[in-house]
Design a protein around this motif. Structure first.
Motif, PDB file in Angstrom:
ATOM      1  N   LEU A  19       0.831  -1.192   0.000  1.00  0.00           N
ATOM      2  CA  LEU A  19       0.000   0.000   0.000  1.00  0.00           C
ATOM      3  C   LEU A  19       0.872   1.250   0.000  1.00  0.00           C
ATOM      4  CD1 LEU A  19      -2.566  -1.169   2.672  1.00  0.00           C
ATOM      5  CD2 LEU A  19      -3.061  -0.811   0.260  1.00  0.00           C
ATOM      6  N   ILE A  20       0.305   2.342  -0.493  1.00  0.00           N
ATOM      7  CA  ILE A  20       0.998   3.626  -0.486  1.00  0.00           C
ATOM      8  C   ILE A  20       1.035   4.118   0.959  1.00  0.00           C
ATOM      9  CG2 ILE A  20       0.918   6.020  -1.267  1.00  0.00           C
ATOM     10  CD1 ILE A  20      -0.636   4.918  -3.758  1.00  0.00           C
ATOM     11  N   MET A  21       2.237   4.247   1.502  1.00  0.00           N
ATOM     12  CA  MET A  21       2.396   4.648   2.895  1.00  0.00           C
ATOM     13  C   MET A  21       2.657   6.143   2.981  1.00  0.00           C
ATOM     14  SD  MET A  21       2.044   2.067   5.005  1.00  0.00           S
ATOM     15  CE  MET A  21       2.948   2.562   6.469  1.00  0.00           C
ATOM     16  N   LEU A  22       2.533   6.662   4.190  1.00  0.00           N
ATOM     17  CA  LEU A  22       2.891   8.048   4.454  1.00  0.00           C
ATOM     18  C   LEU A  22       4.311   8.284   3.953  1.00  0.00           C
ATOM     19  CD1 LEU A  22       1.666  10.547   5.969  1.00  0.00           C
ATOM     20  CD2 LEU A  22       2.983   9.810   7.952  1.00  0.00           C
ATOM     21  N   THR A  23       4.504   9.348   3.187  1.00  0.00           N
ATOM     22  CA  THR A  23       5.818   9.615   2.607  1.00  0.00           C
ATOM     23  C   THR A  23       6.826   9.954   3.694  1.00  0.00           C
ATOM     24  OG1 THR A  23       5.067  11.883   2.223  1.00  0.00           O
ATOM     25  CG2 THR A  23       4.953  10.358   0.370  1.00  0.00           C
ATOM     26  N   ASP A  24       8.104   9.940   3.346  1.00  0.00           N
ATOM     27  CA  ASP A  24       9.153  10.154   4.342  1.00  0.00           C
ATOM     28  C   ASP A  24       8.949  11.472   5.077  1.00  0.00           C
ATOM     29  OD1 ASP A  24      10.353   7.789   3.841  1.00  0.00           O
ATOM     30  OD2 ASP A  24      11.962   8.591   2.607  1.00  0.00           O
ATOM     31  N   ILE A  25       8.673  11.360   6.377  1.00  0.00           N
ATOM     32  CA  ILE A  25       8.390  12.550   7.167  1.00  0.00           C
ATOM     33  C   ILE A  25       9.599  12.996   7.970  1.00  0.00           C
ATOM     34  CG2 ILE A  25       5.927  12.074   7.364  1.00  0.00           C
ATOM     35  CD1 ILE A  25       6.488  10.899  10.120  1.00  0.00           C
ATOM     36  N   ASN A  26      10.647  12.188   7.977  1.00  0.00           N
ATOM     37  CA  ASN A  26      11.847  12.518   8.764  1.00  0.00           C
ATOM     38  C   ASN A  26      12.946  13.091   7.885  1.00  0.00           C
ATOM     39  OD1 ASN A  26      10.292  11.179  10.670  1.00  0.00           O
ATOM     40  ND2 ASN A  26      12.066  10.366  11.726  1.00  0.00           N
ATOM     41  N   VAL A  27      12.549  13.893   6.910  1.00  0.00           N
ATOM     42  CA  VAL A  27      13.521  14.491   5.998  1.00  0.00           C
ATOM     43  C   VAL A  27      13.339  16.004   5.997  1.00  0.00           C
ATOM     44  CG1 VAL A  27      14.381  14.599   3.633  1.00  0.00           C
ATOM     45  CG2 VAL A  27      13.476  12.448   4.529  1.00  0.00           C
ATOM     46  N   MET A  28      14.426  16.728   6.296  1.00  0.00           N
ATOM     47  CA  MET A  28      14.414  18.183   6.187  1.00  0.00           C
ATOM     48  C   MET A  28      14.840  18.516   4.763  1.00  0.00           C
ATOM     49  SD  MET A  28      16.403  19.128   9.700  1.00  0.00           S
ATOM     50  CE  MET A  28      15.868  18.466  11.284  1.00  0.00           C
ATOM     51  N   ASN A  29      13.971  19.153   4.021  1.00  0.00           N
ATOM     52  CA  ASN A  29      14.296  19.318   2.610  1.00  0.00           C
ATOM     53  C   ASN A  29      13.637  20.540   2.000  1.00  0.00           C
ATOM     54  OD1 ASN A  29      11.524  18.611   1.942  1.00  0.00           O
ATOM     55  ND2 ASN A  29      12.122  16.555   2.555  1.00  0.00           N
ATOM     56  N   ASN A  30      14.063  20.820   0.783  1.00  0.00           N
ATOM     57  CA  ASN A  30      13.353  21.773  -0.046  1.00  0.00           C
ATOM     58  C   ASN A  30      12.090  21.053  -0.527  1.00  0.00           C
ATOM     59  OD1 ASN A  30      12.423  23.064  -2.531  1.00  0.00           O
ATOM     60  ND2 ASN A  30      14.255  24.331  -2.335  1.00  0.00           N
ATOM     61  N   TYR A  31      10.945  21.605  -0.196  1.00  0.00           N
ATOM     62  CA  TYR A  31       9.676  20.914  -0.439  1.00  0.00           C
ATOM     63  C   TYR A  31       9.521  20.443  -1.884  1.00  0.00           C
ATOM     64  CZ  TYR A  31       4.666  20.406  -1.278  1.00  0.00           C
ATOM     65  OH  TYR A  31       3.449  19.940  -1.683  1.00  0.00           O
ATOM     66  N   ILE A  32       9.900  21.253  -2.847  1.00  0.00           N
ATOM     67  CA  ILE A  32       9.609  20.957  -4.243  1.00  0.00           C
ATOM     68  C   ILE A  32      10.296  19.670  -4.713  1.00  0.00           C
ATOM     69  CG2 ILE A  32      11.473  22.367  -5.217  1.00  0.00           C
ATOM     70  CD1 ILE A  32       9.578  23.165  -7.465  1.00  0.00           C
ATOM     71  N   TYR A  33      11.492  19.365  -4.201  1.00  0.00           N
ATOM     72  CA  TYR A  33      12.217  18.182  -4.669  1.00  0.00           C
ATOM     73  C   TYR A  33      11.534  16.898  -4.204  1.00  0.00           C
ATOM     74  CZ  TYR A  33      15.868  21.777  -5.102  1.00  0.00           C
ATOM     75  OH  TYR A  33      16.566  22.915  -5.403  1.00  0.00           O
ATOM     76  N   ASN A  34      11.310  16.781  -2.903  1.00  0.00           N
ATOM     77  CA  ASN A  34      10.679  15.573  -2.389  1.00  0.00           C
ATOM     78  C   ASN A  34       9.245  15.449  -2.865  1.00  0.00           C
ATOM     79  OD1 ASN A  34      12.023  13.539  -0.933  1.00  0.00           O
ATOM     80  ND2 ASN A  34      12.453  14.957   0.714  1.00  0.00           N
ATOM     81  N   HIS A  35       8.552  16.575  -3.004  1.00  0.00           N
ATOM     82  CA  HIS A  35       7.180  16.542  -3.502  1.00  0.00           C
ATOM     83  C   HIS A  35       7.137  15.937  -4.907  1.00  0.00           C
ATOM     84  CE1 HIS A  35       3.066  17.717  -4.357  1.00  0.00           C
ATOM     85  NE2 HIS A  35       3.479  18.429  -5.393  1.00  0.00           N
ATOM     86  N   SER A  36       8.065  16.344  -5.750  1.00  0.00           N
ATOM     87  CA  SER A  36       8.097  15.821  -7.119  1.00  0.00           C
ATOM     88  C   SER A  36       8.293  14.312  -7.116  1.00  0.00           C
ATOM     89  CB  SER A  36       9.213  16.502  -7.922  1.00  0.00           C
ATOM     90  OG  SER A  36       8.986  17.895  -8.004  1.00  0.00           O
TER      91      SER A  36
END
Length: 362
Positions: free
Chosen positions: A122-139
């Motif tokens: 199943l599609i799980m909650l995406t990685d929440i323990n990453v400090m990042n520029n939102y646009i990169y991980n969102h893509s």
């Protein structure tokens, strides 16, 4: 391990998963003991949830849909290509990028392979323990969701690649949006929102003539904010005028945006975001696609603390692939507020009178 809101965490709790920056460098490792200062700092950095060690749930393993190596390579390619375009915008240069499509080829093939090998997951909650520029991980997150749904839908390998590329590049137009709009710590004003809407047209213009980029990927950038009832932008097209790939991306884009922290609001949990999507099915989003998404997303993630309609409290320990809305929960507190002795589990797929009444009860 358990998934707790950061603001509910207490000094002395230990991290169950490490926290990384956008470069993939670990900032806080597993087993690190939290302090009040660290908790406050994590909240400031937009990390609303943490995986915490708990002896009662040591056996609950949270797996990422992708290997760390594949995720790191994907984020690196996205970051490098997007930054290059941002630099061009800053210097007012317009340069063709003949390697843009090729640079994602190996990464996308690996993503498709890994998700295909675990297509029952199943599609799980995406990685929440990453400090990042939102646009990169969102893509990347949007691509993971869309490819997973595309596999379930039965798309061919070529279609999965085109959908994946369109998903990764759907927000590429934001590389030409004024940087201050991307980092606002509040909601947009009407004028700012109008400016931000231009990213769909800009994205299409960036991609439509690029070698090695299918025209369909350009249309994904163009159409991902169009809506079934014609209320979207930039053209206000509706229904069958919108390509199927853009309809998938619209759902994944909205879901990932809602379940990630933004400067002006905290992240929603999957079941909350799902309620929003389902409430707009048939008007904003394709009804059948939302239904398929609902059936393939773990709306109550592993490790989440829940309260049943009986008053019992527990932690989600297992997801039922056939009934993702009805997981197995490990009860640690009885209905009368006492510690369960012994701790016991309830499979909600077998107990139809029991319902999850609330999450993260205090």
């Amino acid at each position: 391990m358990r998934l707790l809101p950061t603001k509910q965490c207490q000094a002395g709790m230990r991290l169950g998963k490490g926290i990384y920056n956008e470069e993939g460098i670990i900032l806080l490792g597993i087993n690190v003991s939290l302090t009040d200062h660290l908790i406050n700092r994590l909240l400031q950095l937009g990390i609303d949830y943490l995986y915490i060690q708990d002896p009662n749930t040591d056996d609950v393993e949270i797996k990422s849909p992708l290997s760390e190596q594949t995720r790191f390579k994907a984020i690196t390619e996205i970051r490098n290509n997007f930054r290059s375009l941002m630099d061009q915008a800053a210097s007012k240069r317009a340069v063709k990028n003949p390697t843009l499509g090729k640079s994602f080829n190996n990464v996308l093939q690996n993503i498709i392979d890994e998700l295909s090998d675990h297509k029952e997951a199943l599609i799980m909650l995406t990685d929440i323990n990453v400090m990042n520029n939102y646009i990169y991980n969102h893509s990347l997150n949007v691509a993971i969701i869309c490819i997973s749904l595309g596999i379930t839908h039965g798309y061919s390998r070529n279609d999965l690649f085109a959908l994946g590329l369109g998903s990764i590049l759907h927000d590429i137009g934001k590389t030409k949006v004024p940087s201050e709009l991307l980092t606002l710590n509040r909601a947009f004003t009407p004028e700012e929102y109008k400016e931000m809407q231009k990213h769909t047209v800009v994205g299409y213009q960036l991609l439509k003539d690029e070698p090695n980029i299918p025209l369909l990927a350009a249309h994904c950038a163009f159409q991902h904010h169009e809506r079934i009832d014609g209320s979207g932008y930039p053209r206000g097209i509706k229904g069958e005028e919108i390509h199927d790939f853009a309809k998938w991306i619209a759902i994944a884009d909205s879901y990932d945006a809602m379940t990630n922290h933004r400067p002006y609001r905290t992240a929603m949990l999957p079941h909350e975001a799902m309620e929003v999507l389902y409430g707009s099915a048939g008007s904003l989003y394709d009804r059948k696609k939302v239904a398929m998404f609902r059936d393939n997303v773990a709306i109550y993630p592993l490790g989440l603390t829940i309260k049943l309609n009986t008053g019992e409290k527990g932690v989600v320990t297992q997801i039922n692939p056939n009934y993702p809305q009805r997981p197995t929960v490990r009860i640690f507190e009885t209905a009368d507020g006492k510690a369960a002795q012994p701790i016991y589990e309830i499979d909600l797929s077998q107990k139809h009178t029991l319902l999850i009444e609330s999450v993260n009860p205090v």
